[in-house]
Write a protein that holds these residues in place. Structure first.
Motif, PDB file in Angstrom:
ATOM      1  N   ILE A 257       0.621  -1.007   0.062  1.00  0.00           N
ATOM      2  CA  ILE A 257       0.135  -0.171   0.159  1.00  0.00           C
ATOM      3  C   ILE A 257       0.990   1.317   0.121  1.00  0.00           C
ATOM      4  O   ILE A 257       1.483   1.779   1.237  1.00  0.00           O
ATOM      5  CB  ILE A 257      -0.926   0.071   1.223  1.00  0.00           C
ATOM      6  N   THR A 258       1.412   1.411  -1.178  1.00  0.00           N
ATOM      7  CA  THR A 258       2.167   2.751  -1.193  1.00  0.00           C
ATOM      8  C   THR A 258       1.620   3.794  -1.933  1.00  0.00           C
ATOM      9  O   THR A 258       0.361   3.717  -2.519  1.00  0.00           O
ATOM     10  CB  THR A 258       3.472   2.415  -2.245  1.00  0.00           C
ATOM     11  N   LYS A 259       2.152   5.094  -1.844  1.00  0.00           N
ATOM     12  CA  LYS A 259       1.694   6.381  -2.588  1.00  0.00           C
ATOM     13  C   LYS A 259       1.429   5.889  -3.965  1.00  0.00           C
ATOM     14  O   LYS A 259       0.134   6.496  -4.737  1.00  0.00           O
ATOM     15  CB  LYS A 259       2.649   7.186  -2.530  1.00  0.00           C
ATOM     16  N   LYS A 260       2.099   5.238  -4.791  1.00  0.00           N
ATOM     17  CA  LYS A 260       2.007   4.998  -6.039  1.00  0.00           C
ATOM     18  C   LYS A 260       0.542   4.238  -6.276  1.00  0.00           C
ATOM     19  O   LYS A 260      -0.004   4.741  -7.082  1.00  0.00           O
ATOM     20  CB  LYS A 260       3.099   4.191  -6.741  1.00  0.00           C
ATOM     21  N   ARG A 261       0.213   3.216  -5.357  1.00  0.00           N
ATOM     22  CA  ARG A 261      -0.902   2.519  -5.442  1.00  0.00           C
ATOM     23  C   ARG A 261      -2.191   3.703  -5.139  1.00  0.00           C
ATOM     24  O   ARG A 261      -3.365   3.261  -6.192  1.00  0.00           O
ATOM     25  CB  ARG A 261      -1.032   1.419  -4.533  1.00  0.00           C
ATOM     26  N   LEU A 262      -2.173   4.472  -4.292  1.00  0.00           N
ATOM     27  CA  LEU A 262      -3.302   5.502  -4.153  1.00  0.00           C
ATOM     28  C   LEU A 262      -3.419   6.161  -5.369  1.00  0.00           C
ATOM     29  O   LEU A 262      -4.366   6.683  -5.794  1.00  0.00           O
ATOM     30  CB  LEU A 262      -3.026   6.190  -3.010  1.00  0.00           C
ATOM     31  N   LEU A 263      -2.180   6.728  -5.760  1.00  0.00           N
ATOM     32  CA  LEU A 263      -2.322   7.655  -6.990  1.00  0.00           C
ATOM     33  C   LEU A 263      -2.791   7.051  -8.276  1.00  0.00           C
ATOM     34  O   LEU A 263      -3.635   7.649  -8.975  1.00  0.00           O
ATOM     35  CB  LEU A 263      -0.927   8.190  -7.182  1.00  0.00           C
ATOM     36  N   MET A 264      -2.738   5.652  -8.408  1.00  0.00           N
ATOM     37  CA  MET A 264      -3.010   4.834  -9.633  1.00  0.00           C
ATOM     38  C   MET A 264      -4.649   4.917  -9.754  1.00  0.00           C
ATOM     39  O   MET A 264      -5.078   5.019 -10.753  1.00  0.00           O
ATOM     40  CB  MET A 264      -2.603   3.599  -9.553  1.00  0.00           C
ATOM     41  N   MET A 265      -5.261   5.244  -8.552  1.00  0.00           N
ATOM     42  CA  MET A 265      -6.548   5.237  -8.708  1.00  0.00           C
ATOM     43  C   MET A 265      -7.284   6.426  -9.184  1.00  0.00           C
ATOM     44  O   MET A 265      -8.548   6.341  -9.516  1.00  0.00           O
ATOM     45  CB  MET A 265      -7.367   4.979  -6.999  1.00  0.00           C
ATOM     46  N   THR A 266      -6.669   7.474  -8.934  1.00  0.00           N
ATOM     47  CA  THR A 266      -7.103   8.892  -9.599  1.00  0.00           C
ATOM     48  C   THR A 266      -6.429   9.330 -10.773  1.00  0.00           C
ATOM     49  O   THR A 266      -6.942  10.280 -11.211  1.00  0.00           O
ATOM     50  CB  THR A 266      -7.247   9.880  -8.453  1.00  0.00           C
ATOM     51  N   LYS A 267      -5.509   8.612 -11.095  1.00  0.00           N
ATOM     52  CA  LYS A 267      -4.577   9.003 -12.482  1.00  0.00           C
ATOM     53  C   LYS A 267      -5.585   8.921 -13.756  1.00  0.00           C
ATOM     54  O   LYS A 267      -6.311   8.000 -13.860  1.00  0.00           O
ATOM     55  CB  LYS A 267      -3.430   8.283 -12.552  1.00  0.00           C
ATOM     56  N   GLU A 268      -5.404  10.071 -14.498  1.00  0.00           N
ATOM     57  CA  GLU A 268      -6.114  10.099 -15.860  1.00  0.00           C
ATOM     58  C   GLU A 268      -5.459   9.268 -16.832  1.00  0.00           C
ATOM     59  O   GLU A 268      -4.260   9.149 -16.824  1.00  0.00           O
ATOM     60  CB  GLU A 268      -6.535  11.471 -16.189  1.00  0.00           C
TER      61      GLU A 268
END
Length: 414
Positions: A257-268
């Motif tokens: 559960i990293t920042k990358k995984r969280l950002l991927m959810m909202t990345k366009e």
């Protein structure tokens, strides 16, 4: 004199080529694909890279075989000619080292295989020892101990107490269900088996981490499509971020559960960038396919006027030396006489000789492709000229000519 084939060299060459391919494909993934929201393509790319890297170096087929070629030969295994006892002792020493390395490889691979079997069987034991319940056609294994939700094969493993008390959010069940529906267990088992066989190559560990993280991207995407509550789901994930407990071979909610995984959810998504990167990956794959198959033709086809061509439907039989190809290697090794001038040189090297097996089984058209000088190639040709007649090659019952390429490694007396 002594002869040997190059099976070990071929194996080392194969491992080096596959290793290079794995490094290149992994680098391409990290640079171009990992940060893009095309998770299904990435999954196919990662798995395909593993298969590609292991199959292509085998040179089971050649790009060149689809195009006409004037020069096609059969590449024979290498022969080593030595005359000095110290060289023979060195060869024997290398054989001993090779034996012990092989024993170490088998030992470690066996240990890993046993561990793998224990880990797999543990899931089925959990299914037998704990109660099983079906909810919305999904198999739930209710564990007596407190565990984080995780999935394997066709079941989700959760804490019975938490499930009974309604403490497991539906998003977590949906997350693990997505893993099962998308058959992520098969990916993990596939990579685990490869790690057993190629335990000495750390690239498989990196690929497994990349594959598992991509699985989480896919499962997260499925949950957000179903509930459409990205913020609340991200907060839910953060609650498990501090829990480092994971289960081997299982898909688990708290994996990286990293920042990358969280950002991927909202990345366009960027369609243009995706097309460009997929095109780049395709070009790289084609170039690697061509580069690593450039020598395959020399090992599979024939040449010469009235000679065998590439025809899968034809009844083709290759030439045979009386007694088999090993007898031919023995014939060359036992009859080769080290030239006196070469014996004075403190060096060794490799020569390449081409020759044609005629329709009557005799040898002709001797050609020195690479020479070391001092009469070495001439001596090799002299030996070949005294070769017994081969059993000629045939195509659909008719004798045909075949060209061979023979590499010979020679060590001088010094």
């Amino acid at each position: 004199n002594r002869f040997r084939n190059s099976k070990k060299e071929k194996m080392i060459t194969y491992l080096l080529k596959s290793g290079v391919l794995l490094v290149v494909f992994y680098a391409v993934y990290k640079l171009l694909l990992e940060n893009e929201r095309m998770f299904r393509f990435n999954r196919a790319y990662l798995l395909g890279s593993l298969v590609f890297s292991l199959v292509i170096p085998l040179q089971l087929f050649s790009i060149a075989s689809f195009f006409p070629s004037k020069i096609k030969t059969i590449q024979l295994d290498e022969i080593m000619i030595v005359s000095n006892q110290s060289i023979l002792n060195k060869v024997s020493y290398n054989e001993i080292v090779y034996f012990f390395l092989s024993a170490i490889y088998v030992l470690i691979a066996t240990i890993l295989l046993i561990r793998f079997a224990v880990n797999v069987s543990s899931f089925f034991l959990k299914m037998k020892k704990n109660s099983v319940q079906f909810t919305d056609n999904q198999k739930l294994v209710l564990m007596k101990e407190s565990v984080l939700p995780h999935s394997f094969w066709n079941a989700i493993f959760i804490s019975k107490e938490d499930f009974t008390n309604g403490k497991i959010p539906s998003e977590l069940i949906a997350h693990e269900k997505a893993h099962l529906e998308q058959k992520h267990t098969l990916d993990i088992l596939f990579v685990e088996v490869l790690q057993i066989v190629f335990w000495f190559n750390p690239m498989f560990v990196l690929f497994e981490k990349a594959i598992k993280l991509n699985h989480e991207f896919l499962a997260d995407e499925a949950v957000n499509k179903q509930f459409d509550e990205v913020k609340s789901y991200q907060n839910l994930l953060l609650q498990f971020a501090s829990n480092k407990h994971t289960v081997v071979l299982a898909s688990t909610i708290n994996y990286q559960i990293t920042k990358k995984r969280l950002l991927m959810m909202t990345k366009e998504k960027s369609p243009i960038a995706m097309v460009l990167k997929v095109s780049s990956v395709t070009v790289v794959s084609i170039l690697l396919l061509i580069a690593f198959n450039s020598e395959a033709t020399a090992q599979t086809s024939f040449n010469g006027k009235n000679s065998i061509g590439v025809n899968e439907k034809a009844d083709v039989k290759q030439p045979q030396f009386p007694g088999g190809i090993e007898k031919f290697y023995m014939f060359v090794g036992q009859n080769f006489k080290m030239p006196e001038e070469f014996s004075k040189q403190k060096k060794g090297g490799k020569i390449f000789i081409e020759f044609m097996v005629e329709k009557d089984g005799s040898l002709s058209e001797f050609k020195v492709v690479k020479d070391l000088g001092y009469g070495v190639a001439d001596e090799a040709i002299r030996v070949l000229k005294h070769s017994p007649k081969w059993i000629p090659a045939t195509e659909n019952g008719q004798a045909v000519r075949v060209m061979y390429s023979l590499p010979i490694t020679i060590q001088s007396n010094n």
